[in-house]
Design a protein around this motif. Structure first.
Motif, PDB file in Angstrom:
ATOM      1  N   ALA A 187       0.831  -1.211   0.000  1.00 35.21           N
ATOM      2  CA  ALA A 187       0.000   0.000   0.000  1.00 35.21           C
ATOM      3  C   ALA A 187       0.864   1.259   0.000  1.00 35.21           C
ATOM      4  O   ALA A 187       0.605   2.225  -0.734  1.00 35.21           O
ATOM      5  N   MET A 188       1.929   1.244   0.795  1.00 34.91           N
ATOM      6  CA  MET A 188       2.794   2.426   0.869  1.00 34.91           C
ATOM      7  C   MET A 188       3.549   2.637  -0.432  1.00 34.91           C
ATOM      8  O   MET A 188       3.683   3.772  -0.919  1.00 34.91           O
ATOM      9  N   ALA A 190       2.630   1.979  -3.319  1.00 30.32           N
ATOM     10  CA  ALA A 190       1.722   2.498  -4.354  1.00 30.32           C
ATOM     11  C   ALA A 190       1.583   4.021  -4.269  1.00 30.32           C
ATOM     12  O   ALA A 190       1.154   4.660  -5.227  1.00 30.32           O
ATOM     13  N   THR A 191       1.953   4.594  -3.119  1.00 28.66           N
ATOM     14  CA  THR A 191       1.816   6.048  -2.957  1.00 28.66           C
ATOM     15  C   THR A 191       3.107   6.796  -3.275  1.00 28.66           C
ATOM     16  O   THR A 191       3.154   8.019  -3.178  1.00 28.66           O
ATOM     17  N   ALA A 192       4.169   6.057  -3.642  1.00 22.49           N
ATOM     18  CA  ALA A 192       5.478   6.693  -3.853  1.00 22.49           C
ATOM     19  C   ALA A 192       5.445   7.640  -5.048  1.00 22.49           C
ATOM     20  O   ALA A 192       4.884   7.315  -6.091  1.00 22.49           O
ATOM     21  N   THR A 193       6.048   8.777  -4.844  1.00 22.47           N
ATOM     22  CA  THR A 193       6.174   9.736  -5.953  1.00 22.47           C
ATOM     23  C   THR A 193       7.633  10.169  -6.016  1.00 22.47           C
ATOM     24  O   THR A 193       8.383   9.962  -5.066  1.00 22.47           O
ATOM     25  N   ALA A 245       7.905   6.073   1.510  1.00 20.36           N
ATOM     26  CA  ALA A 245       7.148   5.412   0.432  1.00 20.36           C
ATOM     27  C   ALA A 245       8.085   5.037  -0.722  1.00 20.36           C
ATOM     28  O   ALA A 245       7.955   3.954  -1.313  1.00 20.36           O
ATOM     29  N   ARG A 249       8.828   1.326  -2.146  1.00 19.11           N
ATOM     30  CA  ARG A 249       8.665   1.023  -3.568  1.00 19.11           C
ATOM     31  C   ARG A 249       9.961   0.452  -4.156  1.00 19.11           C
ATOM     32  O   ARG A 249       9.941  -0.522  -4.929  1.00 19.11           O
TER      33      ARG A 249
END
Ligand code: KG4
Ligand code: ZN
Length: 356
Positions: A187-188, A190-193, A245, A249
């Motif tokens: 879940a974390m 998936a939020t990585a930018t 995050a 990832r």
């Protein structure tokens, strides 16, 4: 034939009813009681697991029978996980299954937990049947197998240190996420930018050839150490919160790439167009997507990748009942001396694998 399955190898107390004939099984009911208590300790405490199984096993079994709409005396056999796992936990299931089978006068079948994981997906999709390449990734195991037929398994590779799920759990701990950490990492991640750190792909390099011992094998402890350094460096910079995050990832990308590449290597070498995933880590959608993408690239459009839904990917008694049905149909029943074992090699291993 109706088989009652019992699973108590780790921290799930589970019972299920599967009906079929050995070649195909249909799930009638499945009850899974997860022992939440271990979260407080950051890992499974064996003694607590055994006690919790003891309290839960009878009601969980009763519920599975109720859900299937059958009485105890309508069961044709009892299948139970007897290895591998926590011995005290396994013993609860084995003792319960033994006394139930004896009191009903039906056969008892001992099931290898990992053979159960191999059968899980087939309960949902009849096409997830041999021949196929199998990747079993759980908290305790990482196995790459060629499966020409049910009951015939060639072990190609295993982990030299941590299991894939263990690597997820340890990384989650380093990142301050709850146990078990796999789904939190997913879940974390998936939020990585922004920039994703690139960690070395464990045990993966272009020079590896079939026949090399590391062609199919795994090792995740080095990746864990790389994550540790990365977390420490971010802490020292005071930027861990912002980078968490991206690290999650980067970890997931590296681990998935190794799992996907090695599974596809095995499928190509053995001429399989089906890859079946199993075990808790098979819940990871990014893993399944990556294996599918690599399989299509390497094998072509008829490549198929199967993964069980979350209830059948993690530990459950449905897969044990299904594998038990297969063993029962072959006349492989156990006596009252059936015992529990912490470790045991998979039944039906055929020679020839690098790690077999
Ligand atoms: O098969 P399983 O339920 O139990 C064992 O036999 O070990 O697998 C549990 C493992 C844990 O390590 C957990 O973190 C991992 O499966 N897991 C995941 C995900 N869901 C569970 N790992 C990665 N991504 C997930 N979504
Ligand atoms: Zn398992």
């Amino acid at each position: 034939m109706r088989v009652l399955g019992i699973e108590t190898s780790c921290d799930e107390t589970s019972a299920a009813v599967v009906e079929g004939d050995g070649a195909r099984g249909t799930l009638r009911s499945l009850v899974i009681l997860s022992q939440d208590v271990h979260r407080v300790f950051g890992g499974v405490v064996p003694e607590i697991a055994s006690r919790a199984h003891l309290t839960a096993i009878a009601p969980v079994t009763r519920q599975a029978l109720d859900d299937a709409g059958i009485r105890r005396d309508e069961i044709d056999a009892v299948a139970v996980t007897n290895a591998p796992g926590l011995v005290g936990a396994l013993l609860v299931g084995v003792s319960f299954a033994k006394s139930l089978a004896a009191s009903l006068g039906v056969p008892l079948v001992g099931v290898h937990h990992m053979e159960g994981h191999l059968f899980a997906t087939e309960l949902e999709d009849a096409d997830a049947a041999p021949p196929f390449t199998a990747l079993l990734v759980s908290g305790g195991h990482t196995l790459l197998l060629d499966v020409p037929a049910w009951g015939r398994y060639q072990l190609l590779g295993a982990t030299r240190d941590d299991a894939a799920g263990e690597a997820f759990d340890k990384t989650a701990k380093l990142l301050g996420l709850p146990y078990p950490g796999g789904r939190h990492i997913e879940a974390m991640a998936a939020t990585a930018t922004g920039a994703i750190p690139r960690f070395a792909r464990p045990m993966l390099h272009g020079g590896q050839r079939p026949g090399d011992s590391d062609y199919y094998e795994f090792s995740f402890s080095g990746l864990k150490t790389a994550i540790l350094h990365s977390v420490r460096a971010a802490e020292a910079r005071g930027t861990l919160d912002a980078e968490r995050a991206a690290i999650a990832r980067g970890f997931q990308d590296a681990l998935i790439e190794t799992l996907a590449e090695k599974s596809v290597r095995a499928a190509v070498v053995f001429g399989r167009n089906r890859i079946v995933l199993g075990g808790g880590v098979a819940c990871n959608r990014a893993l399944v997507a990556r294996v599918a993408a690599r399989a299509t690239e390497a094998i072509g459009a008829d490549a198929r990748v199967f993964a069980p839904g979350p209830r059948l990917a993690t530990d459950n008694a449905a897969m044990i009942a299904r594998a038990g049905l297969f063993r029962l149909a072959r006349g492989e029943t156990a006596g009252p001396d059936l015992n529990a074992y912490a470790t045991m090699s998979l039944p039906g291993l055929v020679p020839g694998g690098a790690a077999a």
